[in-house]
Structure formats: C-alpha cells, structure tokens
Design an enzyme around this catalytic site. Structure first.
Site, mmCIF file in Angstrom:
data_model
loop_
_atom_site.group_PDB
_atom_site.id
_atom_site.type_symbol
_atom_site.label_atom_id
_atom_site.label_comp_id
_atom_site.label_asym_id
_atom_site.label_seq_id
_atom_site.Cartn_x
_atom_site.Cartn_y
_atom_site.Cartn_z
ATOM 1 N N GLU A 187 10.148 -3.841 -17.724
ATOM 2 C CA GLU A 187 10.243 -5.346 -17.472
ATOM 3 C C GLU A 187 12.034 -5.437 -17.643
ATOM 4 O OE1 GLU A 187 6.605 -7.355 -16.506
ATOM 5 O OE2 GLU A 187 8.908 -7.725 -16.610
ATOM 6 N N ASP A 229 1.613 -1.418 -8.659
ATOM 7 C CA ASP A 229 2.126 -1.992 -7.469
ATOM 8 C C ASP A 229 3.511 -1.472 -7.270
ATOM 9 O OD1 ASP A 229 2.726 -3.133 -10.010
ATOM 10 O OD2 ASP A 229 3.010 -5.167 -9.239
ATOM 11 N N GLU A 279 -5.243 -16.353 -8.824
ATOM 12 C CA GLU A 279 -4.929 -15.141 -8.943
ATOM 13 C C GLU A 279 -5.778 -13.806 -8.639
ATOM 14 O OE1 GLU A 279 -2.463 -13.500 -11.912
ATOM 15 O OE2 GLU A 279 -1.403 -14.788 -10.275
ATOM 16 N N GLU A 330 4.803 -13.259 -5.085
ATOM 17 C CA GLU A 330 4.145 -12.012 -4.184
ATOM 18 C C GLU A 330 4.165 -12.460 -2.577
ATOM 19 O OE1 GLU A 330 3.928 -10.945 -8.197
ATOM 20 O OE2 GLU A 330 3.034 -12.312 -6.899
ATOM 21 N N THR A 382 11.972 -4.798 -7.475
ATOM 22 C CA THR A 382 10.547 -5.691 -7.661
ATOM 23 C C THR A 382 10.677 -7.190 -8.368
ATOM 24 O OG1 THR A 382 8.243 -5.391 -8.163
ATOM 25 C CG2 THR A 382 9.714 -4.859 -9.833
#
Length: 610
Positions: free
Chosen positions: A190, A326, A444, A510, A598
C-alpha cells in the site's frame, strides 16, 4: 468483504487469516494501529514535521544511512538500447460536434465540482491526515499517517488544472517525514502504490523536483523492507524494528498482489534517479515468478498465496485475477509498456497468464437480456487420479472490474485482438451489473449462473431459481419455487444474481477504470453514457454534507442507504480521476504516452526517439 477461496479448504486457517489481512488491506480497509513511533532509536518529537512552516525542508532521509545486513553481490542493470515502438493503444478520435462537446464538458465540470467539494472538506477537516471521515468530519491515519489522501490526490489536482491547490499540496507534502509513524506495522504494498506512486506521477506531470525527492525518500524506506536473506520483501513490515537494525526474514504466507506489484514504481524510480537498486530489487522477485510460472497447479497463473521466505510460488490451489492477486497480473502488460518492450519477460508472462485465465477463470453469466458479457471468478484445483482438476467458483467482485481494462490494454500492446475483445466483454459485464442493481451501483461481491455455452446462452428462469436455492445451501434437482421466491425477496436479488455476499460500495474505481480505458481504445459513445449514469448514481447515493462516503448496502429498494463514514484516498486519487478523464479530451494522459499504476497514478512510458 469476504472474497471466495474455493470449495476445497485443506488450508482453511491460513487462508482465513490471509483473507482478513487482505480484506483489510488491498480491499482498502487496512486498520493497523499502535502507540509506537520510531525515529531511528530516538523518541518521537512532540510536534511532527507536518507542523513546520512552509519553508522547512527535511534533511536527506536517514533510511539511507542504515547498514544493510544482506548486500546485493551483483546489481542488475536496466537494459541498454532504444525502446521499441509498441502498437498504438488509443483510437484516433475524429472531430467532435459542438453539442457533444458541450455535454461532455458539463459532465466533466460536475465531476470536478464533486472533487473540489471533497478536497476542500479534507483540507479543512483532515489536512495531512490519511483520510477524512466524511459523515462526522473526523480524521483517520490508517496508512502510515503520512497524508495518504494528499499524496494520492496530487496528480488529480494537476490533471484537473487546479494549480494553486496543487502548489499548496506539494509544499505540504514536501514536509512530510517518512521517518516517523504511530503505526506498529505498515503494508509495503500500500505504501508503494499510494505514496511512491503518487509522488512519481505528480513529478512526471509537473517536473517539480521536490516530488522526485519525496519519491526517493519513500523508495529508500521501502528498500529496507527488502533487506532479507533472499532479498524478498517483508510484506507486513515493522519499520520500528527495521530502524533499529534488527534482522528481517520474508514471510511464509504472502498474498500474490503483495509481492508481485512493485515493478512499475520501482523501475520508474530507478529510471528517474539513475540508481539501479530498485530495479534490481523488483527483478529478483519477477525472475522467480517467471521461473515458476509453468510449474503451478494451474500452469500460467500463480496461486493466491505464496511463500516469500522459501520462494515457493507454486504450491497452493486457489487462482484468481481478482482480490489478493489482481495487481500482480495488471503490472505485467503495464511494465511492458513502461519500459518500451526492453524487458520481454513481462510480455511473455502476461500472455501466458491470460491464456490460462481465459480458459479457466472467465465465464459468461446467464442474464435476462442475454447480453454477451463476461465475468471473472475464482478457480480451485484438486488432484483426482493423478490429474489436476480445476473448479470455477462463479463469484464476481467489484474489485475485479479492472480486468476489462487490463485485457484491452494488454491486447493492444501485444497486438492480440482476442484479448481486446475479452476486455470489452468484461467491462460490459461490470456496466451490466451497475445497471441491474437497484441503485445503479454494483455491490462488492455477488454470484451468477455460468452459461453452459459461451456462444449461446438463453435466459432460463427455472435454472436461475434453482441456482439461488442451491447457493443458499439446499441442493436439490427439483425446484422449490416458494423457497426461491422467498430468497429473492429476502436478499433483494436482481434477475441474474444468485446471491450477494457483500452489499457494500466503498467508492471503488475499478469499473470506471475499465470504462475509461475501453473508451480510449474503442471510442464507443455508449461508454460515455454508461460512465455518466455510474457517476450520477454514485454521487447521489454517497454524498454527505461534507464529501462522499462508502455505503453499507447498495441493494436497498426503499429508503436511503446507510453510510459508513469512510472516504479512502482512492476516491480522490482514482475514482474521480477516472471519471474526469473519461470526459476529457483524448490527449489528456494519452495512453500511448502514459501507463497507470494500480492506484491510478500515471507514469511516463519510455518511447523510441522520433
């Protein structure tokens, strides 16, 4: 959200623990905390560097003075030579009518207005904290306490032409100290995508050297997390013990995305600074993935969980392009673009992985309008009579909606039209899910019925109802209509959904990310209409008096949905940026010149000399 881990659970306890971490990490809910601070052995000062005046400048980061326990014997060097002329990504857009331009600019202005409203609230109520609490007006420090929203938003401010706000934010960001934190543990992943990515992109756009200096500070800090016997990073890293010179070892159980998502940021930092250490660090990881790519139980893909300590990246049995994996896959074609094709391993790894994913993970769901769309699910492998058997769990995730853009972008970059076509159908699948949901916002996690044939999939009401009952735990060949109807009403299931495991919407980017990329690649005008409908639904239902908030339940059919008082930095750094860009002129962050990490931070691609 609880991501799916497949039907077979011979390692349940491991995955449950990892699921909880990732749910609270890559799925944007990581909640570290602790009383500790660190300052290289000294107590943390009572006033942070954030409180210094605008002229204050930090001395060079003391992370660079730490002695490494495990020196690199031979540093890998970035390959020499001219970048290749990769295939063109963006469509050549023609002239725009005056009426179309007026509509587009009005929509773009609406997105910018929402961004400014949120930015002003963050500035007034949570300046230099990681997040604003958009319902109560509080502040939260969940990502190191280094101003995550500020750093994540720098390039958005620039792209939107907010120069005075950008200048103020850069001045504040220049004074952030990455030598102290109140958290006892941070996610290296992160920190990399938000902070290092945020500084690099803002520098690439503006050329402000203060931003490159901050990127280097973050890079120097993160590099210490790679100081292990095998040079694999410590994914959940304690900077306090590291700052005291304690020995570190990479962890036994690491999520694929945690260890495989450094190539864009680290390589770009090495290219900008001329220091190969970050390139060397990431190449050591990716070379191991390359070696083991065809040795897994689903050759071509890597499992959700890998062992960084032993460098065993091929042992476990769950495979997905979605949560927990991902960005590992996303970074393969994007790194190919970033380096101008000078590292062919990234192209080869991407193509091999997607050939496997197309075969096993992608599925066409049965939907009432019989639209030809795709979703991506989780695959679990078992061994039966000495053979590997793959079983699909047809569970769609909002997070997985980036896959459409990845396939389309990757397909263009390697001149593979099949991938572009799959990308369109995947993006269309997420648009369909938005349109099918009661509030016009995709939940979600939900399940659907896979079609028996990808070429012909007529709607079958009875089959749908059977699947609903079976998903609820009643496995019977005979349809229990009353039970099915009760479940549909109880769970508020739109036709086509068989279950909604997680009803939240947490301001995710996304879906609009893929819509933006597909629009730039195809120019389809219906994508602009879909994007606008998505934005209106999101802004209407998440708006608070201060900003916008994550929602607890998008499946409500009466009354106002509950808000969870959360506005993670990616709302300003990703979601609103992509909404703004889809209504921008095509030359604003041209996909033939930039590639997004990302966290939606655009980096300049290496291009051949004209």
């Amino acid at each position: 959200m609880m991501p799916s881990f497949g039907r077979r659970r011979t390692w349940t306890s491991l995955l449950v623990g990892l699921a909880l971490f990732f749910i609270l990490s890559r799925l944007r809910n990581l909640r570290y905390g602790g009383p500790d601070t660190f300052a290289f052995g000294a107590p943390a000062p009572s006033g942070s560097a954030h409180d210094k005046g605008p002229g204050y400048r930090h001395p060079p980061s003391r992370w660079t003075s730490l002695k490494l326990h495990y020196q690199v014997p031979s540093m890998r060097q970035f390959p020499k030579g001219q970048p290749l002329a990769l295939p063109k990504v963006q469509k050549s857009f023609g002239s725009e009518s005056a009426s179309d331009r007026d509509v587009r600019l009005r929509r773009q202005a609406a997105v910018k207005k929402t961004f400014l409203r949120c930015w002003d609230s963050y500035r007034a109520n949570a300046w230099l904290s990681d997040e604003l609490a958009p319902v109560t007006g509080g502040k939260r420090d969940l990502f190191g306490g280094w101003g995550a929203t500020l750093v994540d938003s720098l390039d958005t401010l620039w792209i939107m032409g907010l120069r005075s706000e950008f200048d103020e934010a850069v001045t504040a960001a220049a004074n952030i100290s990455f030598e102290t934190t109140s958290l006892h543990e941070i996610s290296v992943f992160e920190t990399n995508i938000r902070y290092l990515g945020g500084f690099l992109a803002a520098y690439d756009l503006s050329g402000d050297k203060r931003l490159l200096q901050k990127a280097k500070e973050v890079g120097d800090m993160l590099y210490i997390a790679f100081d292990t016997p095998n040079r694999m990073p410590v994914a959940r890293w304690n900077p306090h013990t590291a700052s005291r010179g304690q020995y570190q070892t990479a962890q036994d159980s690491v999520l694929l995305a945690e260890i495989g998502s450094f190539s864009l940021e680290f390589i770009r930092l090495s290219l900008l600074t001329g220091d190969p250490k970050w390139f060397d660090a990431v190449q050591r990881i990716m070379e191991e993935f390359e070696k083991q790519q065809q040795t897994t139980q689903l050759p071509g893909m890597w499992p959700v969980v890998v062992n960084a300590r032993t460098q065993a990246f091929n042992k476990h049995s769950d495979y997905t392009l979605g949560a927990m994996a991902d960005s590992m896959y996303e970074y393969l074609p994007k790194t190919h673009a970033l380096v101008g094709g000078l590292l062919p391993m990234y192209r080869d790894m991407y193509e091999a992985a997607m050939d496997t994913a197309i075969r096993y993970n992608l599925f066409r769901p049965m939907v009432p309008d019989e639209k030809d769309i795709l979703m991506s699910g989780m695959v679990s492998t078992t061994t039966e009579s000495g053979k590997i058997v793959a079983t699909l769990r047809p569970e769609a995730q909002h997070l997985s909606c980036f896959i459409g853009g990845m396939f389309a972008l990757g397909g263009k970059l390697i001149d593979n039209q099949t991938h572009v076509d799959k990308g369109e159908k995947l993006a269309d699948g997420c648009v369909w899910a938005y349109q099918a949901s009661p509030l016009g916002i995709m939940p979600e996690v939900f399940r659907m019925v896979p079609c028996k044939s990808a070429d012909n999939c007529p709607w079958n009401e009875e089959e749908w109802m059977k699947a609903i009952v079976k998903t609820a735990g009643q496995n019977t060949e005979k349809l229990d209509v009353a039970r099915a109807e009760a479940l549909i009403a109880q769970k508020r299931l739109p036709r086509g959904f068989t279950n909604v495991q997680d009803t939240r919407y947490i301001l995710r980017p996304e879906a609009i990310e893929s819509v933006f990329i597909l629009y730039r690649i195809t120019g389809r005008p219906d994508l602009l209409e879909s994007a606008w409908a998505m934005f209106e639904a999101i802004d209407l239902n998440t708006r608070t008096e201060l900003a916008n908030s994550a929602m607890g339940d998008v499946m409500v059919t009466d009354g106002k949905p509950s808000l969870s008082d959360s506005m993670e930095s990616f709302w300003l750094g990703e979601t609103l940026k992509y909404f703004y860009l889809v209504f921008s002129e095509p030359d604003v962050i041209d996909l033939d010149e930039y590639v997004f990490n990302t966290e939606a931070h655009p980096f300049k691609r290496l291009l051949p000399s004209s």
